[in-house]
Design a protein around this motif. Sequence first.
Motif, PDB file in Angstrom:
ATOM      1  N   ASP A  84       0.802  -1.381   0.004  1.00  0.00           N
ATOM      2  CA  ASP A  84       0.051   0.208   0.014  1.00  0.00           C
ATOM      3  C   ASP A  84       0.938   1.455  -0.059  1.00  0.00           C
ATOM      4  OD1 ASP A  84      -2.272  -1.492  -0.201  1.00  0.00           O
ATOM      5  OD2 ASP A  84      -2.570  -1.329   2.228  1.00  0.00           O
ATOM      6  N   ASN A  85       2.009   1.212   0.599  1.00  0.00           N
ATOM      7  CA  ASN A  85       3.025   2.243   0.744  1.00  0.00           C
ATOM      8  C   ASN A  85       3.379   2.555  -0.762  1.00  0.00           C
ATOM      9  OD1 ASN A  85       4.560   1.216   3.658  1.00  0.00           O
ATOM     10  ND2 ASN A  85       2.789   2.504   3.194  1.00  0.00           N
ATOM     11  N   TYR A  86       3.519   1.847  -1.645  1.00  0.00           N
ATOM     12  CA  TYR A  86       4.099   1.974  -2.915  1.00  0.00           C
ATOM     13  C   TYR A  86       2.962   2.232  -3.934  1.00  0.00           C
ATOM     14  CZ  TYR A  86       8.817   0.379  -1.942  1.00  0.00           C
ATOM     15  OH  TYR A  86      10.156   0.048  -1.290  1.00  0.00           O
ATOM     16  N   ASN A  87       1.685   1.739  -3.709  1.00  0.00           N
ATOM     17  CA  ASN A  87       0.569   2.231  -4.645  1.00  0.00           C
ATOM     18  C   ASN A  87      -0.106   3.406  -4.216  1.00  0.00           C
ATOM     19  OD1 ASN A  87      -1.218   1.306  -2.738  1.00  0.00           O
ATOM     20  ND2 ASN A  87      -1.414  -0.966  -3.584  1.00  0.00           N
ATOM     21  N   GLY A  88       0.126   4.078  -3.094  1.00  0.00           N
ATOM     22  CA  GLY A  88      -0.625   5.128  -2.820  1.00  0.00           C
ATOM     23  C   GLY A  88      -1.770   5.015  -2.046  1.00  0.00           C
ATOM     24  N   THR A  89      -1.892   3.785  -1.554  1.00  0.00           N
ATOM     25  CA  THR A  89      -3.207   3.785  -0.624  1.00  0.00           C
ATOM     26  C   THR A  89      -3.058   3.930   0.626  1.00  0.00           C
ATOM     27  OG1 THR A  89      -3.784   1.888  -1.942  1.00  0.00           O
ATOM     28  CG2 THR A  89      -4.737   1.939   0.118  1.00  0.00           C
ATOM     29  N   SER A  90      -1.716   4.050   0.968  1.00  0.00           N
ATOM     30  CA  SER A  90      -1.186   4.483   2.340  1.00  0.00           C
ATOM     31  C   SER A  90       0.102   5.089   2.583  1.00  0.00           C
ATOM     32  CB  SER A  90      -1.150   3.146   3.522  1.00  0.00           C
ATOM     33  OG  SER A  90      -0.816   3.373   4.584  1.00  0.00           O
ATOM     34  N   PRO A  91       0.574   6.051   3.153  1.00  0.00           N
ATOM     35  CA  PRO A  91       1.712   6.943   3.087  1.00  0.00           C
ATOM     36  C   PRO A  91       2.680   6.012   3.671  1.00  0.00           C
ATOM     37  CG  PRO A  91       0.358   7.972   4.873  1.00  0.00           C
ATOM     38  CD  PRO A  91      -0.528   6.926   4.139  1.00  0.00           C
TER      39      PRO A  91
END
Length: 371
Positions: free
Chosen positions: A72-79
Amino acid sequence: MVEWPWAGRHVHFLGGIHAVNNPKSGNIDVFPRTLDGINLSIEMPSYKHLYLELEKIGLKDVIGTEFFTSPDNYNGTSPPEWRTQTRFKDISWSHLEAERRWSNIANEGYEKNNAFLWDISKRISHQIRTVNESFKVLAFSYRNQLSTRVKKENLDFNSRFLDGYSSKIYDAFQHFLFDICSLRDYLSEFIFYFILSEEEKSGERHMTTTSRIYKKFFKDKPQGTALRNYYKSGCSDRGWLNELGAYRDLVVHACPLSMAGGNVMLRMGSVSIAYGKVLPKIIAPIPNNPEEIKVKRSSFESFKGLENKVTEFFERANDTRNSRDILTYAFEVMLNFSEFSWRILNDSPFKGRQITITSKDIIGDIQVIKR
């Protein structure tokens, strides 16, 4: 065979240099390339050796790390999580731990029905987090400037330059100064309310600015504890807190760094590392000794006098002998604030309350969701 966790780390250094360790990989890739065109890649023996291996090749000036702990940190879902590289005594990531401690003191204020303790501690905890993010933006502005600059065919280390990315550094610094001076005043406010005795305050009920608190209760009075002397020294004419305020007043009020009629020119620097290699870096200057050229708007000096001060600001910033690098200075301030915060925490009459969740707090069934 070494098993690598699903965790990525981007390590930032002074000057915009950075190193990347991707998830499930033992390689560390250093950016940008060396001056002779080499892409450096380092192998780690284990996950925990990241900083040690970087230090071995001469990269010691770590200012922060960005942690990627899920896709998620890479796909923008979570910083991803950014941590400024501060340490106080034996406390690693000391700014992050300080944020938690102040949050715990806010919990104590809530439990004791002390609204002001809850309010000021919440504000401090929030502002530590805000400053951490402001410093991150400044670090990334250096990284972006360096990444674009090294794409040029010939790097001229004797020239000065400005381009579309340069103003981002100075804008980020201006925001950083504003945010960190707010934290300074919140910590001073806590000192006034909970470190000074009622006898000392002698009827003063409300004081919120560092300047007023220092002048009335510290400047001309002997102090009896290490914290009090530390605060007095920091606020004195040559103290780091006073210098910080002088920069804020200059940059925010008198000499905005994007103002017409004056320009601060960036330049390239270099870092020598192992194997005889050299990495380029960015230097974004500001003048030394801001107190000497501080413009006090309340004095209503003539426009001619103000114009002279502005000219002096930009001339000093562009003189290598009379200037310092923004990111280097900002990181020093982050280290100082970590110590400042922890000194107050250690002398605070409140030690905080960690919220814990027990079975009594759980309503309904627990669901475990696997990705």
